[in-house]
Every structure is written in C-alpha cells, then in structure tokens.
Design a protein around this motif. Structure first.
Motif, short mmCIF file in Angstrom:
data_model
loop_
_atom_site.label_atom_id
_atom_site.label_comp_id
_atom_site.label_asym_id
_atom_site.label_seq_id
_atom_site.Cartn_x
_atom_site.Cartn_y
_atom_site.Cartn_z
N LEU A 87 -0.51 26.26 32.27
CA LEU A 87 0.63 25.58 31.67
C LEU A 87 0.39 25.52 30.17
CD1 LEU A 87 -0.38 23.62 34.37
CD2 LEU A 87 2.03 23.07 34.11
N VAL A 88 1.35 25.99 29.40
CA VAL A 88 1.22 25.97 27.94
C VAL A 88 2.50 25.41 27.33
CG1 VAL A 88 -0.45 27.86 27.80
CG2 VAL A 88 1.99 28.39 27.78
N ALA A 89 2.34 24.67 26.22
CA ALA A 89 3.49 24.05 25.59
C ALA A 89 3.31 24.01 24.08
CB ALA A 89 3.70 22.63 26.13
N GLY A 90 4.43 23.98 23.37
CA GLY A 90 4.42 23.82 21.92
C GLY A 90 5.54 22.86 21.54
N PHE A 91 5.37 22.15 20.42
CA PHE A 91 6.42 21.23 20.01
C PHE A 91 6.52 21.21 18.49
CE2 PHE A 91 2.58 18.73 20.07
CZ PHE A 91 2.68 17.88 18.99
N ALA A 92 7.71 20.84 18.00
CA ALA A 92 8.00 20.84 16.57
C ALA A 92 8.12 19.42 16.04
CB ALA A 92 9.29 21.61 16.31
N ASP A 93 7.99 19.27 14.71
CA ASP A 93 8.19 17.98 14.07
C ASP A 93 9.66 17.57 14.18
OD1 ASP A 93 5.54 17.79 13.36
OD2 ASP A 93 5.84 18.76 11.42
N ALA A 94 9.92 16.28 13.91
CA ALA A 94 11.29 15.77 13.99
C ALA A 94 12.16 16.40 12.91
CB ALA A 94 11.29 14.26 13.85
N ALA A 138 14.32 24.13 15.35
CA ALA A 138 13.15 23.41 15.87
C ALA A 138 12.71 23.98 17.21
CB ALA A 138 13.49 21.92 16.02
N LEU A 139 13.67 24.38 18.04
CA LEU A 139 13.33 24.99 19.33
C LEU A 139 12.59 26.31 19.13
CD1 LEU A 139 16.59 24.22 21.33
CD2 LEU A 139 14.30 23.39 21.88
N GLU A 140 13.00 27.08 18.12
CA GLU A 140 12.30 28.34 17.85
C GLU A 140 10.87 28.07 17.36
OE1 GLU A 140 11.33 32.25 17.61
OE2 GLU A 140 13.03 31.29 18.62
N LEU A 141 10.71 27.03 16.53
CA LEU A 141 9.37 26.64 16.09
C LEU A 141 8.50 26.24 17.29
CD1 LEU A 141 10.02 24.51 12.88
CD2 LEU A 141 8.60 26.55 13.03
N ALA A 142 9.09 25.47 18.20
CA ALA A 142 8.35 25.05 19.39
C ALA A 142 7.95 26.26 20.23
CB ALA A 142 9.19 24.08 20.22
#
Length: 462
Positions: free
Chosen positions: A322-329, A338-342
């Motif tokens: 399981l791998v995940a990424g997230f972006a700043d607000a 932001a979704l592309e950054l994530a």
C-alpha cells in the motif's frame, strides 16, 4: 446479564452474612464444580464455583483455595458445609480477605439440583440478552449504541477497533494501544485472541479493512456466544453506516492518492484511513483512489500515523503493498493540481521499500513534476537530443561521463565536491567535465545549460 445477586433468587442459594453487598453485582458466566485443593489452573473469569469443601481438613486450608478463586476472577463460591457445623470460619475469613462472594448451599440440597437451576438461569439470561441485541440491531441502532447495549449485557467494557489502529467506538478508555490489539489479532491469523487483558475477535463483513471487537477479560460459555453474535451485528451496522463522501467545494483542501497492490479495494482502505474526518473521494479502479480533505480536518502527523497504520493492517488485507502520497493545503479551486502533486508523491512512495509507504508532496522535486507531464517517448527523445553524443561515447569507450556530469550538477557545479563524491582527483574531474562539454558542444558552467542537461539526465528515470 446474570449476576451473583440474580442467582440469589433461585431456591436454595443463600448469601452468607459476611459477604459484602458490592460483591453481589459481579457477572456470572458459567458454573464450575470442584473439590481440588488448588483449582486455579482450571478456572476462568466469571465462574460460580460450587464446592462441598471436601478438600478442607483444618484451619489454614481455605486461604490457598480462595486465593486461587480470586486470582482466577471467580464470581463467587457456593459452598456446602464441610461437616455438620456448616461452613468453617476459616473459609468465611478467607473469602472476606480475598473479596470473594460466599453463598451457602443447604446440606439437604443436591448439587445436581443447584447445577441444573444455575445452568437454566444462565441459558435464559443469555437468550434474553441475544434477543435484546437482535431487536436493537433491527431497529437500526448504530455501532456505538449496540456496543453500549452489549457492555451492559456482558457486564464488561467493549470496543470496536479498526484494523488501521483507531478506536471506532468504546464504552470506556481502551487500556492498551489499539495497534497492539491489531498486531496480536493479525498474529493469530484471524482467530479470537488475547491481547493486554482483552479478548479480540473479528467483526463480520467484506470490507477491505477489517474491524475488530475487543472485550475486557476472557470470554467463555454464554458470554462467548453473545460476543460472537455482537460481532456479526456490528458488521451489519457497519455496512449500513458506510461513509458517504461529503462535497468539498470551498476553503483549503488537501489531496491524497493511494494505490494498493493485490485485491484490496483502494477506496475502502482510503476511506478507513481518513475516517472520521469529512472527505470526498473518487476511484479510477479497484487499486487506485483519490481524496480531498478540508484543511481544518487534517490530522496532525498523518504521514507517520498512516504509514504505521498501513504497516500494521497489511497482514490482514488482501494486498501485498500500500502506497500513498499527499499534498499541502491549497484553495479548493486548485484541487486538480493538488491531486496531481499527490499522485507524484505516491510515485515516490512506490519506490520505497516495505509493505507500506506514505510520502508528502514537498518531497517531490520541481523537475520531477515538469517531467511527469511528458510521455515516456517524449522523455526518451529529449534525453537523446541533449545527451546523444555523451551516451554514444560512454557506450563506445566504456567510460562514465554521464555519471560524472550528473554528480557535477548535483554538487551545484563544484568540482571539489563532485570529485569527493566520485572519489577521484579534482583535476581528473575537471578533465572529464571538459571532455563532456566538448562532446555536447555546450558550456557546462552556464546555468541555463546546466538546467537543460540535468532535466535530460532525469528524463531517463521512470
């Protein structure tokens, strides 16, 4: 719930005058008859211990016996006199000392009759508790409400835990970290297990992330059956209360991208990781999901907590990674970016070892984002156009000028630092850079050229 006080309503059983009133509210789950001097190894919590005191011979014999009952969590001792004088004072004193309720069984009352009456009372109480829980579930009682009802029937605190190590609901403060209960359960290969004074069993359901039912103390007899019934009812309630995504259209938002490898539904895993915060999510397939979370609802330390949770739950999922990424607000209007950054941050997470990884977008370099918009064919063409002579020279001469140029650029054009990084003399480094510039027909000390060449070098990476 059957208590010691409840059983006093049965014909024949009497409370000994020395028994404290508070001891009568202990839950009784089953009956155990014994004449062993030390019955400790055979006891389970909540038992009514029935004994004719045949083991008692003289003062001092009672203390080890009653201490074993107290240590085993016995609800009470129902005893018949060891002789015509009734229950010995030694037994009465030991029960008072160790806090064990003492009931008297008249000498003319057969233990077989007592056993039958107690067993029937326990069965009737268990059946009544089951009916009350089923009625509550049929009326649409939520998970927290079912848990509160069950805690009353069982006479002990209960909790529902998510396998991502969060407490979904509980009737008291959980005495251990939820991740400890999850790890014990995972190690039991899905069977009921003991963890930190709790009995942990699975909640029924087909969701990607399991829920667990934890009950304080051991379970046996009617209580074990009732807990199993409760686990099934909670599974139905969970399906009924499944999260409905909320619209996130204004204010700052954070974007998350998650991918699973295996058969676990990514959207289900993501929803469980983000609960109970409001969020909206979409899925592009069973193994990929994206979510937007309002900025104020974002939990502190989510990256670390999510990595730990995913690593903990992984053995219980039908997923190998399981791998995940997230972006700043960002403002809601910029959510697509932001979704592309994530998504790019998730790409970095995929390159890291281990069963689970979570990466924030601030670890994604700008050059990676620029290259991400180019197709693999375009990146290959750009790399060949800028670096073609260098690539050909290395292939023909078995040299390593490409690696030298990259080290030089990553050391901000410092020959001294690059030479140290490559473990070569600085004059050797200068010669190689000069040769590379000659082959490329470019000035590698020029900043714009350095940017172009570095992007071409990184374009060769996936």
């Amino acid at each position: 719930m059957t208590t010691v006080r409840t059983l006093l309503g049965l014909p024949g059983l009497r409370r000994h005058p020395g028994t404290a009133d508070a001891l009568l509210d202990r839950a009784v789950t089953r009956l155990y008859a014994t004449e062993l001097r030390d019955p400790g190894r055979y006891l389970t919590a909540g038992e009514l211990v029935l004994s004719g005191l045949l083991w008692w011979r003289e003062p001092g014999d009672a203390d080890p016996f009653v201490a074993a009952l107290a240590d085993g969590g016995a609800a009470a001792l129902a005893a018949s006199g060891a002789d015509s004088n009734g229950i010995p004072d030694d037994v009465v004193t030991a029960c008072e000392r160790h806090g064990v309720a003492l009931l008297e069984v008249p000498p003319d009352l057969s233990f077989a009759v007592v056993t039958e009456r107690v067993v029937l009372a326990l069965a009737a109480a268990a059946d009544g508790a089951r009916k009350r829980l089923l009625t509550a579930a049929a009326e649409g009682t939520p998970v927290a409400g079912l848990l509160a009802r069950a805690a009353e029937e069982l006479g002990t605190p209960c909790w529902v835990l998510s396998a991502v190590s969060r407490v979904v609901a509980g009737t008291a403060e959980l005495p251990i970290d939820p991740s400890e209960a999850v790890r014990h359960f995972a190690g039991s290969r899905g069977r009921p297990t003991a963890a930190g004074g709790l009995t942990v069993l699975p909640v029924e359901g087909r969701q990607a992330v399991p829920w667990l039912l934890a009950v304080e103390g051991p379970l046996n007899g009617a209580h074990a059956e009732l807990a199993q019934e409760l686990a099934g009812l909670i599974g139905f309630a969970r399906a009924r209360e499944r999260h409905e995504p909320a619209a996130v259209t204004e204010g700052p938002v954070r974007a998350i991208a998650l991918r699973t490898e295996g058969s676990a539904e990514a959207a289900d895993v993501l929803a469980e990781l983000l609960a109970p915060a409001p969020f909206t999510y979409s899925s592009t397939g069973p193994d990929e999901a994206f979510a937007l979370v309002p900025g104020p609802s974002w939990p502190e330390g989510w990256a670390t907590a999510a990595t730990t949770a995913l690593s903990t739950v992984e053995p219980l999922l039908r997923a190998s990674r399981l791998v995940a990424g997230f972006a700043d607000a960002v403002p809601a209007a910029e959510a697509d970016g932001a979704l592309e950054l994530a998504r790019q941050a998730r790409g970095l997470a995929a390159a890291r070892p281990g069963p689970a990884a979570v990466v924030p977008a601030d670890e994604v370099g700008v050059h990676q984002l620029l290259l991400a918009g180019a197709s693999p064919k375009l990146r290959s063409a750009l790399r060949r156009r800028l670096l073609g002579p260098l690539l050909d020279y290395d292939a023909e001469q078995h040299s390593d000028l490409v690696r030298t140029v990259r080290a030089y650029l990553e050391c901000s054009g410092s020959p001294t630092r690059a030479a140290k990084a490559l473990h070569i003399h600085v004059n050797t480094l200068r010669y190689r850079i000069g040769r590379a510039a000659e082959l490329l027909g470019e000035d590698l000390t020029d900043f714009t050229t350095q940017v172009d060449v570095y992007l071409a070098l990184r374009a060769g990476q996936p």
